[in-house]
Design an enzyme around this catalytic site. Sequence first.
Site, PDB file in Angstrom:
ATOM      1  N   ALA A  61       0.877  -1.362  -0.215  1.00 51.18           N
ATOM      2  CA  ALA A  61       0.138  -0.343  -0.447  1.00 51.18           C
ATOM      3  C   ALA A  61       0.927   1.219   0.149  1.00 51.18           C
ATOM      4  O   ALA A  61       1.872   1.072   0.470  1.00 51.18           O
ATOM      5  CB  ALA A  61      -0.801  -0.138   0.980  1.00 51.18           C
ATOM      6  N   ASP A  64      -0.475   3.204  -4.783  1.00 50.78           N
ATOM      7  CA  ASP A  64      -1.315   3.890  -5.342  1.00 50.78           C
ATOM      8  C   ASP A  64      -2.556   3.826  -4.256  1.00 50.78           C
ATOM      9  O   ASP A  64      -3.890   2.953  -4.333  1.00 50.78           O
ATOM     10  CB  ASP A  64      -1.836   2.766  -6.480  1.00 50.78           C
ATOM     11  CG  ASP A  64      -3.389   2.902  -7.266  1.00 50.78           C
ATOM     12  OD1 ASP A  64      -3.498   4.228  -7.222  1.00 50.78           O
ATOM     13  OD2 ASP A  64      -4.041   2.441  -7.937  1.00 50.78           O
ATOM     14  N   ASN A 110       8.628   8.691   4.886  1.00 53.75           N
ATOM     15  CA  ASN A 110       7.696   9.590   4.623  1.00 53.75           C
ATOM     16  C   ASN A 110       6.994  10.233   5.919  1.00 53.75           C
ATOM     17  O   ASN A 110       6.421   9.749   6.921  1.00 53.75           O
ATOM     18  CB  ASN A 110       6.505   8.751   3.646  1.00 53.75           C
ATOM     19  CG  ASN A 110       5.715   7.932   4.402  1.00 53.75           C
ATOM     20  OD1 ASN A 110       4.749   8.753   5.025  1.00 53.75           O
ATOM     21  ND2 ASN A 110       5.977   6.808   4.693  1.00 53.75           N
ATOM     22  N   GLY A 113       0.698  10.268   6.698  1.00 48.48           N
ATOM     23  CA  GLY A 113      -0.368  10.862   7.619  1.00 48.48           C
ATOM     24  C   GLY A 113      -1.822  10.372   6.600  1.00 48.48           C
ATOM     25  O   GLY A 113      -2.715  11.040   6.738  1.00 48.48           O
ATOM     26  N   PHE A 114      -2.513   8.993   6.408  1.00 45.32           N
ATOM     27  CA  PHE A 114      -2.694   8.776   5.646  1.00 45.32           C
ATOM     28  C   PHE A 114      -3.864   9.819   4.413  1.00 45.32           C
ATOM     29  O   PHE A 114      -5.360  10.055   4.688  1.00 45.32           O
ATOM     30  CB  PHE A 114      -4.351   8.361   6.299  1.00 45.32           C
ATOM     31  CG  PHE A 114      -3.765   6.759   7.073  1.00 45.32           C
ATOM     32  CD1 PHE A 114      -2.940   6.234   6.354  1.00 45.32           C
ATOM     33  CD2 PHE A 114      -4.499   6.334   8.166  1.00 45.32           C
ATOM     34  CE1 PHE A 114      -1.969   5.031   7.268  1.00 45.32           C
ATOM     35  CE2 PHE A 114      -3.751   5.267   9.090  1.00 45.32           C
ATOM     36  CZ  PHE A 114      -3.145   5.047   8.314  1.00 45.32           C
ATOM     37  N   ASN A 143      -5.861  -1.535   1.801  1.00 41.11           N
ATOM     38  CA  ASN A 143      -5.346  -0.715   3.027  1.00 41.11           C
ATOM     39  C   ASN A 143      -6.440   0.020   3.788  1.00 41.11           C
ATOM     40  O   ASN A 143      -6.468   1.375   3.278  1.00 41.11           O
ATOM     41  CB  ASN A 143      -4.105  -0.205   2.476  1.00 41.11           C
ATOM     42  CG  ASN A 143      -3.486  -0.475   3.802  1.00 41.11           C
ATOM     43  OD1 ASN A 143      -3.255   0.801   5.440  1.00 41.11           O
ATOM     44  ND2 ASN A 143      -2.522  -0.722   4.477  1.00 41.11           N
ATOM     45  N   ASN A 174      -4.705  -0.999   9.111  1.00 40.37           N
ATOM     46  CA  ASN A 174      -3.108  -0.610   9.431  1.00 40.37           C
ATOM     47  C   ASN A 174      -2.836  -0.116  10.474  1.00 40.37           C
ATOM     48  O   ASN A 174      -3.976   1.031  10.733  1.00 40.37           O
ATOM     49  CB  ASN A 174      -2.501   0.446   8.410  1.00 40.37           C
ATOM     50  CG  ASN A 174      -1.915   1.013   8.287  1.00 40.37           C
ATOM     51  OD1 ASN A 174      -0.798   0.293   8.600  1.00 40.37           O
ATOM     52  ND2 ASN A 174      -1.497   1.985   7.103  1.00 40.37           N
ATOM     53  N   SER A 177       0.985   2.354  11.540  1.00 43.29           N
ATOM     54  CA  SER A 177       1.927   4.259  10.458  1.00 43.29           C
ATOM     55  C   SER A 177       2.259   4.935  11.717  1.00 43.29           C
ATOM     56  O   SER A 177       1.525   5.188  12.774  1.00 43.29           O
ATOM     57  CB  SER A 177       0.684   3.961   9.366  1.00 43.29           C
ATOM     58  OG  SER A 177       1.045   5.511   9.601  1.00 43.29           O
ATOM     59  N   ASN A 179       2.550   7.831  11.619  1.00 37.15           N
ATOM     60  CA  ASN A 179       2.293   9.163  11.094  1.00 37.15           C
ATOM     61  C   ASN A 179       1.379   9.816  10.934  1.00 37.15           C
ATOM     62  O   ASN A 179       1.253  11.219  11.081  1.00 37.15           O
ATOM     63  CB  ASN A 179       2.335   9.413   9.528  1.00 37.15           C
ATOM     64  CG  ASN A 179       3.567   9.214   8.743  1.00 37.15           C
ATOM     65  OD1 ASN A 179       4.829   8.847   9.832  1.00 37.15           O
ATOM     66  ND2 ASN A 179       4.084   8.423   7.786  1.00 37.15           N
ATOM     67  N   THR A 180       0.081   9.282  12.247  1.00 37.73           N
ATOM     68  CA  THR A 180      -0.777   9.763  12.244  1.00 37.73           C
ATOM     69  C   THR A 180      -1.310   9.329  14.137  1.00 37.73           C
ATOM     70  O   THR A 180      -0.613   7.910  14.592  1.00 37.73           O
ATOM     71  CB  THR A 180      -1.898   8.740  11.766  1.00 37.73           C
ATOM     72  OG1 THR A 180      -2.703   8.316  10.973  1.00 37.73           O
ATOM     73  CG2 THR A 180      -3.393   9.222  12.544  1.00 37.73           C
ATOM     74  N   LYS A 215      -1.620  -5.127   9.057  1.00 37.10           N
ATOM     75  CA  LYS A 215      -0.337  -5.076   9.384  1.00 37.10           C
ATOM     76  C   LYS A 215      -0.056  -4.769  10.132  1.00 37.10           C
ATOM     77  O   LYS A 215      -0.093  -4.065  11.311  1.00 37.10           O
ATOM     78  CB  LYS A 215      -0.067  -4.042   8.510  1.00 37.10           C
ATOM     79  CG  LYS A 215       1.162  -3.153   7.970  1.00 37.10           C
ATOM     80  CD  LYS A 215       1.344  -2.673   6.329  1.00 37.10           C
ATOM     81  CE  LYS A 215       1.839  -2.215   5.949  1.00 37.10           C
ATOM     82  NZ  LYS A 215       2.352  -2.316   4.766  1.00 37.10           N
ATOM     83  N   THR A 243       6.240  -5.802   7.775  1.00 43.37           N
ATOM     84  CA  THR A 243       5.968  -5.141   8.727  1.00 43.37           C
ATOM     85  C   THR A 243       6.062  -3.240   7.999  1.00 43.37           C
ATOM     86  O   THR A 243       6.631  -3.553   6.736  1.00 43.37           O
ATOM     87  CB  THR A 243       7.332  -4.519   9.935  1.00 43.37           C
ATOM     88  OG1 THR A 243       8.332  -3.990   8.918  1.00 43.37           O
ATOM     89  CG2 THR A 243       7.415  -6.101  10.594  1.00 43.37           C
ATOM     90  N   ASN A 244       5.595  -2.942   8.428  1.00 40.33           N
ATOM     91  CA  ASN A 244       5.416  -1.192   8.563  1.00 40.33           C
ATOM     92  C   ASN A 244       6.438  -0.632   8.134  1.00 40.33           C
ATOM     93  O   ASN A 244       7.572  -0.947   8.684  1.00 40.33           O
ATOM     94  CB  ASN A 244       4.322  -0.559   8.872  1.00 40.33           C
ATOM     95  CG  ASN A 244       3.766   0.409   8.084  1.00 40.33           C
ATOM     96  OD1 ASN A 244       3.920   1.088   7.715  1.00 40.33           O
ATOM     97  ND2 ASN A 244       2.548   0.567   8.393  1.00 40.33           N
ATOM     98  N   GLY A 294      12.292  -3.204   3.217  1.00 36.45           N
ATOM     99  CA  GLY A 294      13.297  -3.350   2.408  1.00 36.45           C
ATOM    100  C   GLY A 294      13.656  -4.312   1.171  1.00 36.45           C
ATOM    101  O   GLY A 294      15.157  -4.956   1.077  1.00 36.45           O
TER     102      GLY A 294
END
Length: 357
Positions: A61, A64, A110, A113-114, A143, A174, A177, A179-180, A215, A243-244, A294
């Site tokens: 994810a 796109d 990155n 933030g969704f 996702n 998910n 992340s 970033n949230t 995830k 993993t993320n 990776g």
Amino acid sequence: MSLTEQLGLKVLRKINPEKAHHLALTALRAGLAPLPGPITSSRLKTTFAGLEMPNPIGLAAGFDKNAEAIAQLSRAGFGFIEVGAATPHPQSGNPKPRLFRLTEDRAVINRFGFNNEGMEAIGARLKANKPSTGTRAVPVGLNLGANKDSNDRAADFARVFSHCGNHIDFATVNVSSPNTEKLRDLQGPEALEALLLGVLDARKALDHKVPVFLKIAPDLEQSEIAEIAEVAKISGIDGVIATNTTLSRTGLKSASKGEMGGLSGAPLFEKSTKVLAQLSHILREDVPLIGVGGISSALDAYTKIRAGASVVQLYSAMVYGGLSLAPRIAQGLDNLLKADGFDTVSDAVGTRRDAWL
């Protein structure tokens, strides 16, 4: 990689990373990228969580986000693709700049933030892409995410799933992340069990059984990994993605190494593979695993599989290796399996797990 793709990547790397990403998607949709179609063989064909895949190399994810290039990506050599993340309401994400190339490290940071157009727009595209009869040759998953300003983030996942579930082949929860704010708190056993119960309950109303994957983050202690594994078994989910992105910055050299956000790419490989192997050691045959983090070569994919992954995903490596990376990795994996006498991908799963424990 063709000379044309090499030149294209050279041009894109001179442009702002987020703008370059947008241009790459635009070029893909316009038919400017070569699309080899599904790459497969008797060794590469695999079944994961009931999904038949031409090969075990998936698109993670984030590439796109808004499900705009499903048709093209389905012909790009991947065995399965994942779009999103999608949230109930559209959101712009974090302020720009929020995407950074770490060229010396073959990595990316990155803090998006969704950012996405929301489940209504994304669901409509997924519906339009779904064949009227039969199943997709390449499974397409979504996702699931939560809005930053939501009063009930756990409920957001079930809401997106309910809205889009009839148009997808699998769904990913998910909660990993970075970033949230406080999203990763949902990885705690009690919160996670309740969240997954809500998502799986929403699945009962769909017109077909959609496999649900979880995830997880790589920045987990061994005890936390064991707790998540136990929840995965109890809940009845169909797979775990390990993993993320990571918050670690160990060993980085690039100028942007201090930027906030999740790190992906080559430096994540060892950390994510260790988490994968630990999960595989605990879960064994109970819950299958998707290896991410990776992967930039056939050997990387093969290593993840032998560490315990049934299938794998990649994304960040395409910044440096181009869209043709997926078919090249699939073909290379076929050769590696053949050289070691494996008749199928599943025969190789977990055969070198202990090396990563």
